[in-house]
Enzyme design. Structure first.
Site, mmCIF file in Angstrom:
data_model
loop_
_atom_site.group_PDB
_atom_site.id
_atom_site.type_symbol
_atom_site.label_atom_id
_atom_site.label_comp_id
_atom_site.label_asym_id
_atom_site.label_seq_id
_atom_site.Cartn_x
_atom_site.Cartn_y
_atom_site.Cartn_z
ATOM 1 N N SER A 125 19.132 23.496 1.666
ATOM 2 C CA SER A 125 17.838 22.855 1.406
ATOM 3 C C SER A 125 16.901 22.816 2.613
ATOM 4 O O SER A 125 15.771 22.351 2.494
ATOM 5 C CB SER A 125 18.042 21.430 0.880
ATOM 6 N N LYS A 170 13.556 24.221 1.967
ATOM 7 C CA LYS A 170 12.426 23.431 1.466
ATOM 8 C C LYS A 170 11.410 23.123 2.558
ATOM 9 O O LYS A 170 10.264 22.753 2.261
ATOM 10 C CB LYS A 170 12.934 22.144 0.823
ATOM 11 N N SER A 226 14.622 16.027 -2.088
ATOM 12 C CA SER A 226 15.176 17.384 -2.044
ATOM 13 C C SER A 226 15.310 17.969 -3.442
ATOM 14 O O SER A 226 16.265 18.701 -3.739
ATOM 15 C CB SER A 226 16.534 17.392 -1.323
#
Length: 403
Positions: A73, A76, A139
């Site tokens: 993640s 992101k 997230s």
């Protein structure tokens, strides 16, 4: 008194004033002359890591920083960067309403099963501001899909935008295949590149970055806390950035903290647990703040030196820098910092233009050059009139004859 070197002119002065920033350099701070002043980097339990000074770009510590790993993640962060740039360019706004389609519905997308979500449903009408918090704080993989479709029309086009920014930022070991970071063939990044993406967020889209310090977010009555545990650590002033985890990636964390005018960014990849990535990142940040400081010896608009100039409408030219200079030095060594400059030519001749590079500034500690910056003309000097040029010619002729 000037010391004439072959085709160059050297000047030295002691620096003891106020301080601030510089350009990115991947050279380690641990030059031979500084090693004995600073304790070794603490042992970090992770597959790779890096610690950089945001303002100077100086790398303070690193291990396997360019090894390509699954970013999870942390991806992101680039998704967030593209969104922030789109807002900055006026292509979208925080108040825009985004309709949620089937592809952003976790129940209808088995890829998302068991992953981090904002818990969007088809038909929801959600603002960009809400979705951004769903990405940065929760997230949410579903929020990434929704925003990618809204910003670029499709996930594939948004991924192309992400990789375009990879090139613009000069990242050498990063390639994205998804908008959310779930493991995918051909998707990778490195600790160094992730730290640089963090720096780009802080520098280029500060309003977007400001979201990362928020500790929780509630959407549709579902409250989720920020997974960056260092936000709750009172011994550090952490204000970002992002966690990530998959089975193949391990536990990742890019963190940034400030102490006075100093900002550090750490990237830890391949940690062994969520608490472990927090602890290892804290070790790096604490070590950096304890043993280094960021100083700003020179800034734009302030004269560093003045030199005679020949054949111009004035007989002196002011010299300085075209960017504020930030240096990272061992803490407590400011009084020992010195600077010298070397002109590219012994004599300066008009005309010269503003920000024209005419030499190099050398910053020194313990007799060793630790950094260099261009020496530039602060203000344009045009060519003088015919008679003044003749007089300068005669003066220089006699100077060359008689030294």
């Amino acid at each position: 008194m000037k010391q004439i070197l072959p085709a160059k002119l050297l000047r030295t002065s002691l620096l003891s004033a106020s301080f601030a920033l510089l350009t990115v350099s991947h050279q380690s701070i641990a030059e031979d002359s500084l090693k004995t002043m600073i304790p070794a980097v603490p042992s970090i339990e992770a597959e790779s890591y890096i610690l950089i000074d945001y303002n100077s770009g100086k790398v303070l510590a690193e291990m396997n920083a360019d090894v390509r790993r699954d970013p999870a993640s942390l991806t992101k962060m680039m998704t967030s960067y593209v969104i922030g740039q789109s807002i900055r360019a006026g292509k979208i706004s925080n108040s825009d309403i985004v309709p949620i389609g089937e592809e952003a519905w976790a129940t209808g997308n088995p890829v998302f099963r068991g992953s981090s979500l904002m818990f969007l449903k088809p038909g929801d009408q959600v603002t960009v501001a809400q979705l951004t918090r769903g990405i940065n704080l929760q997230s949410g993989n579903d929020a990434c899909v929704a925003m990618a479709s809204y910003v670029a029309g499709s996930q594939d086009t948004f991924v192309t935008m992400m990789n375009d920014y990879v090139k613009r930022l000069g990242l050498q070991n990063t390639q994205f295949q998804t908008v959310h970071g779930l493991d995918a063939p051909g998707q990778y990044s490195s600790a160094r590149d992730m730290a640089l993406i963090g720096a780009a967020l802080i520098r280029d889209v500060p309003d977007e970055y400001a979201i990362y310090k928020e500790k929780e977010y509630t959407y549709n009555n579902i409250r989720q806390t920020n997974r960056n545990g260092l936000l709750w650590d009172t011994s550090l002033n952490v204000d970002g950035i992002k966690t990530g985890h998959t089975a193949s990636a391990g536990y990742n964390l890019v963190a940034s903290a400030t102490e006075g005018d100093m900002r550090l960014i750490s990237a830890v990849m391949g940690g062994h647990s969520s608490k472990g990535r927090d602890a290892e990142s804290k070790k790096l940040l604490t070590w950096g703040f304890r043993f280094f400081e960021t100083v700003k010896p020179l800034q734009v608009g302030k004269e560093f030196a003045a030199e005679p100039i020949w054949y111009g409408e004035t007989d002196k030219v002011q010299l300085g820098v075209d960017k504020d200079v930030y240096l990272t030095i061992p803490r407590g060594r400011l009084k020992d910092l010195k600077a010298s400059y070397v002109l590219d030519n012994v004599e300066l001749h008009a005309p010269v233009t503003k920000n024209q590079v005419v030499g190099t500034i050398n910053f020194q500690l313990d007799g060793q050059v630790i950094e260099q910056r261009p020496l530039v003309v602060m203000n344009e000097v045009k060519e003088g009139g015919f008679f003044s040029r003749i007089i300068d010619y005669i003066k220089l002729l006699f100077s060359h004859w008689f030294g």
